[in-house]
Design a protein around this motif. Structure first.
Motif, PDB file in Angstrom:
ATOM      1  N   PRO A 156       0.844  -1.198   0.000  1.00  0.00           N
ATOM      2  CA  PRO A 156       0.000   0.000   0.000  1.00  0.00           C
ATOM      3  C   PRO A 156       0.879   1.247   0.000  1.00  0.00           C
ATOM      4  O   PRO A 156       2.069   1.195   0.338  1.00  0.00           O
ATOM      5  CB  PRO A 156      -0.784  -0.128   1.315  1.00  0.00           C
ATOM      6  CG  PRO A 156       0.096  -0.957   2.189  1.00  0.00           C
ATOM      7  CD  PRO A 156       0.776  -1.930   1.273  1.00  0.00           C
ATOM      8  N   PRO A 157       0.312   2.393  -0.391  1.00  0.00           N
ATOM      9  CA  PRO A 157       1.086   3.641  -0.378  1.00  0.00           C
ATOM     10  C   PRO A 157       1.655   3.915   1.005  1.00  0.00           C
ATOM     11  O   PRO A 157       1.007   3.651   2.018  1.00  0.00           O
ATOM     12  CB  PRO A 157       0.040   4.697  -0.777  1.00  0.00           C
ATOM     13  CG  PRO A 157      -1.007   3.938  -1.533  1.00  0.00           C
ATOM     14  CD  PRO A 157      -1.054   2.580  -0.874  1.00  0.00           C
ATOM     15  N   VAL A 158       2.862   4.443   1.048  1.00  0.00           N
ATOM     16  CA  VAL A 158       3.495   4.736   2.333  1.00  0.00           C
ATOM     17  C   VAL A 158       3.792   6.219   2.510  1.00  0.00           C
ATOM     18  O   VAL A 158       4.074   6.660   3.626  1.00  0.00           O
ATOM     19  CB  VAL A 158       4.804   3.930   2.505  1.00  0.00           C
ATOM     20  CG1 VAL A 158       4.518   2.443   2.495  1.00  0.00           C
ATOM     21  CG2 VAL A 158       5.830   4.288   1.440  1.00  0.00           C
ATOM     22  N   LEU A 159       3.738   7.001   1.437  1.00  0.00           N
ATOM     23  CA  LEU A 159       4.074   8.415   1.525  1.00  0.00           C
ATOM     24  C   LEU A 159       2.838   9.253   1.844  1.00  0.00           C
ATOM     25  O   LEU A 159       1.726   8.951   1.393  1.00  0.00           O
ATOM     26  CB  LEU A 159       4.698   8.911   0.220  1.00  0.00           C
ATOM     27  CG  LEU A 159       5.963   8.198  -0.252  1.00  0.00           C
ATOM     28  CD1 LEU A 159       6.472   8.837  -1.537  1.00  0.00           C
ATOM     29  CD2 LEU A 159       7.038   8.209   0.817  1.00  0.00           C
ATOM     30  N   SER A 160       3.055  10.319   2.590  1.00  0.00           N
ATOM     31  CA  SER A 160       1.974  11.258   2.881  1.00  0.00           C
ATOM     32  C   SER A 160       1.752  12.148   1.651  1.00  0.00           C
ATOM     33  O   SER A 160       2.614  12.234   0.758  1.00  0.00           O
ATOM     34  CB  SER A 160       2.341  12.125   4.079  1.00  0.00           C
ATOM     35  OG  SER A 160       3.382  13.032   3.729  1.00  0.00           O
ATOM     36  N   PRO A 161       0.604  12.830   1.570  1.00  0.00           N
ATOM     37  CA  PRO A 161       0.371  13.734   0.440  1.00  0.00           C
ATOM     38  C   PRO A 161       1.467  14.783   0.285  1.00  0.00           C
ATOM     39  O   PRO A 161       1.893  15.089  -0.835  1.00  0.00           O
ATOM     40  CB  PRO A 161      -0.986  14.374   0.781  1.00  0.00           C
ATOM     41  CG  PRO A 161      -1.684  13.329   1.600  1.00  0.00           C
ATOM     42  CD  PRO A 161      -0.592  12.693   2.427  1.00  0.00           C
ATOM     43  N   ARG A 162       1.953  15.353   1.385  1.00  0.00           N
ATOM     44  CA  ARG A 162       2.995  16.375   1.297  1.00  0.00           C
ATOM     45  C   ARG A 162       4.309  15.767   0.817  1.00  0.00           C
ATOM     46  O   ARG A 162       5.047  16.377   0.042  1.00  0.00           O
ATOM     47  CB  ARG A 162       3.180  17.061   2.648  1.00  0.00           C
ATOM     48  CG  ARG A 162       4.212  18.173   2.622  1.00  0.00           C
ATOM     49  CD  ARG A 162       3.835  19.242   1.614  1.00  0.00           C
ATOM     50  NE  ARG A 162       3.004  20.273   2.201  1.00  0.00           N
ATOM     51  CZ  ARG A 162       2.442  21.262   1.510  1.00  0.00           C
ATOM     52  NH1 ARG A 162       2.616  21.322   0.205  1.00  0.00           N
ATOM     53  NH2 ARG A 162       1.698  22.159   2.104  1.00  0.00           N
ATOM     54  N   GLU A 163       4.613  14.548   1.270  1.00  0.00           N
ATOM     55  CA  GLU A 163       5.830  13.874   0.790  1.00  0.00           C
ATOM     56  C   GLU A 163       5.738  13.604  -0.697  1.00  0.00           C
ATOM     57  O   GLU A 163       6.730  13.753  -1.430  1.00  0.00           O
ATOM     58  CB  GLU A 163       6.030  12.572   1.570  1.00  0.00           C
ATOM     59  CG  GLU A 163       6.468  12.806   3.013  1.00  0.00           C
ATOM     60  CD  GLU A 163       6.299  11.585   3.887  1.00  0.00           C
ATOM     61  OE1 GLU A 163       6.754  11.643   5.047  1.00  0.00           O
ATOM     62  OE2 GLU A 163       5.707  10.578   3.439  1.00  0.00           O
ATOM     63  N   ARG A 164       4.559  13.239  -1.187  1.00  0.00           N
ATOM     64  CA  ARG A 164       4.389  13.022  -2.628  1.00  0.00           C
ATOM     65  C   ARG A 164       4.567  14.327  -3.390  1.00  0.00           C
ATOM     66  O   ARG A 164       5.150  14.351  -4.477  1.00  0.00           O
ATOM     67  CB  ARG A 164       3.006  12.422  -2.909  1.00  0.00           C
ATOM     68  CG  ARG A 164       2.835  11.011  -2.411  1.00  0.00           C
ATOM     69  CD  ARG A 164       1.554  10.371  -2.958  1.00  0.00           C
ATOM     70  NE  ARG A 164       1.198   9.215  -2.155  1.00  0.00           N
ATOM     71  CZ  ARG A 164       0.265   9.212  -1.210  1.00  0.00           C
ATOM     72  NH1 ARG A 164      -0.443  10.320  -0.963  1.00  0.00           N
ATOM     73  NH2 ARG A 164       0.023   8.124  -0.520  1.00  0.00           N
ATOM     74  N   ASP A 165       4.054  15.416  -2.831  1.00  0.00           N
ATOM     75  CA  ASP A 165       4.239  16.719  -3.478  1.00  0.00           C
ATOM     76  C   ASP A 165       5.724  17.033  -3.634  1.00  0.00           C
ATOM     77  O   ASP A 165       6.185  17.438  -4.708  1.00  0.00           O
ATOM     78  CB  ASP A 165       3.575  17.827  -2.649  1.00  0.00           C
ATOM     79  CG  ASP A 165       2.061  17.778  -2.696  1.00  0.00           C
ATOM     80  OD1 ASP A 165       1.516  17.124  -3.616  1.00  0.00           O
ATOM     81  OD2 ASP A 165       1.428  18.379  -1.809  1.00  0.00           O
ATOM     82  N   CYS A 166       6.463  16.868  -2.559  1.00  0.00           N
ATOM     83  CA  CYS A 166       7.899  17.161  -2.596  1.00  0.00           C
ATOM     84  C   CYS A 166       8.619  16.269  -3.600  1.00  0.00           C
ATOM     85  O   CYS A 166       9.472  16.731  -4.373  1.00  0.00           O
ATOM     86  CB  CYS A 166       8.514  16.975  -1.205  1.00  0.00           C
ATOM     87  SG  CYS A 166       8.020  18.211   0.025  1.00  0.00           S
TER      88      CYS A 166
END
Length: 260
Positions: A195-205
């Motif tokens: 499953p996805p492990v990154l937060s939305p902000r981490e994905r943005d970065c």
């Protein structure tokens, strides 16, 4: 099982053919083409097409052998001339090849001429390099890939001439090599989708990093502190079990965390 280049056909759209797109677009076009590819031979041809456009006619994706280990069982993709590959592996040249040995000691991509003299100026290393030149191996670029816990791999590109490439060109080659290596490793050692492990902000970065933006640029774009972005980068590398941002970009695209 290793996959070997044995065709005169070079598949895929080359970076030169896509020059008008810009190297970033050409790179992400490559990532998009192989993202769901389930045939290692197609990945080999695609990567060979892209590396050839930058002047590298040969490459290998391989695990890095420990002392007393052989190289051949660790090779995943091989686009070397068969005669040179056989000589290199059967004679255990990896153990004395200064360019190869440096891949065990650094996490940074490097040109051959950046290898410290102590590794490439001894007699054994010079003999290997002299033989390599007779097979068209005169210049090269190596991308080591390490996980803090459980794997080490390298993508090694080679050319029959000295190349003058920009940092942007080499960066594109690094991302494509890392992505191809991860894709092949997934096919050869399948694992259950996570499953996805990154937060939305981490994905943005990470999305902005994938487009060549620095941590400072990203802090301005997202309106957050520079050190905050660097903290996100550290967390991303930890969550994805990688050591460089190029690996993080490749792994996150492969997992579907961000889109190319």
């Amino acid at each position: 099982m290793a996959f070997f280049w044995n065709s005169r056909r070079v598949a895929g759209s080359s970076l030169l053919e896509n020059a008008s797109m810009g190297i970033e677009n050409a790179t992400f076009d490559f990532l998009d083409r192989i993202r769901t590819q389930d045939d290692p031979k197609v990945i080999l041809e695609e990567l060979l097409a892209q590396s050839s456009a930058l002047g590298f006619q040969h490459f290998m994706i391989t695990g890095l052998p420990l002392p007393m280990e052989e190289l051949a069982p660790l090779v995943m993709l091989n686009a070397w001339p068969q005669e040179w590959y056989s000589r290199y592996t059967q004679s255990n040249y990896f153990a004395v090849d200064g360019v190869a040995q440096w891949s065990l000691r650094t996490t940074r991509p490097y040109r051959w001429d950046e290898v410290p003299a102590e590794y490439r100026e001894n007699d054994a290393a010079k003999r290997v390099m002299a033989e390599a030149k007779s097979f068209g191996f005169r210049d090269g670029y190596v991308v080591p890939m390490y996980s803090p816990r459980h794997w080490q791999t390298a993508v090694a590109f080679a050319s029959d001439q000295a190349l003058a490439l920009s940092p942007r060109d080499l960066g594109a080659l690094q991302i494509m090599g890392v992505f191809a290596a991860e894709s092949v490793r997934r096919l050869l050692t399948p694992r259950r989708d996570l499953p996805p492990v990154l937060s939305p902000r981490e994905r943005d970065c990470l999305t902005w990093a994938a487009r060549g933006k620095s941590s400072w640029d990203i802090s301005v774009i997202l309106g957050i502190g520079h050190q905050t972005v660097r903290g996100y980068f550290a967390t991303i590398r930890h969550k994805l079990d990688v050591t460089t941002m190029a690996q993080a970009v490749a792994e996150s695209i492969r997992r579907g965390e961000i889109r190319p």
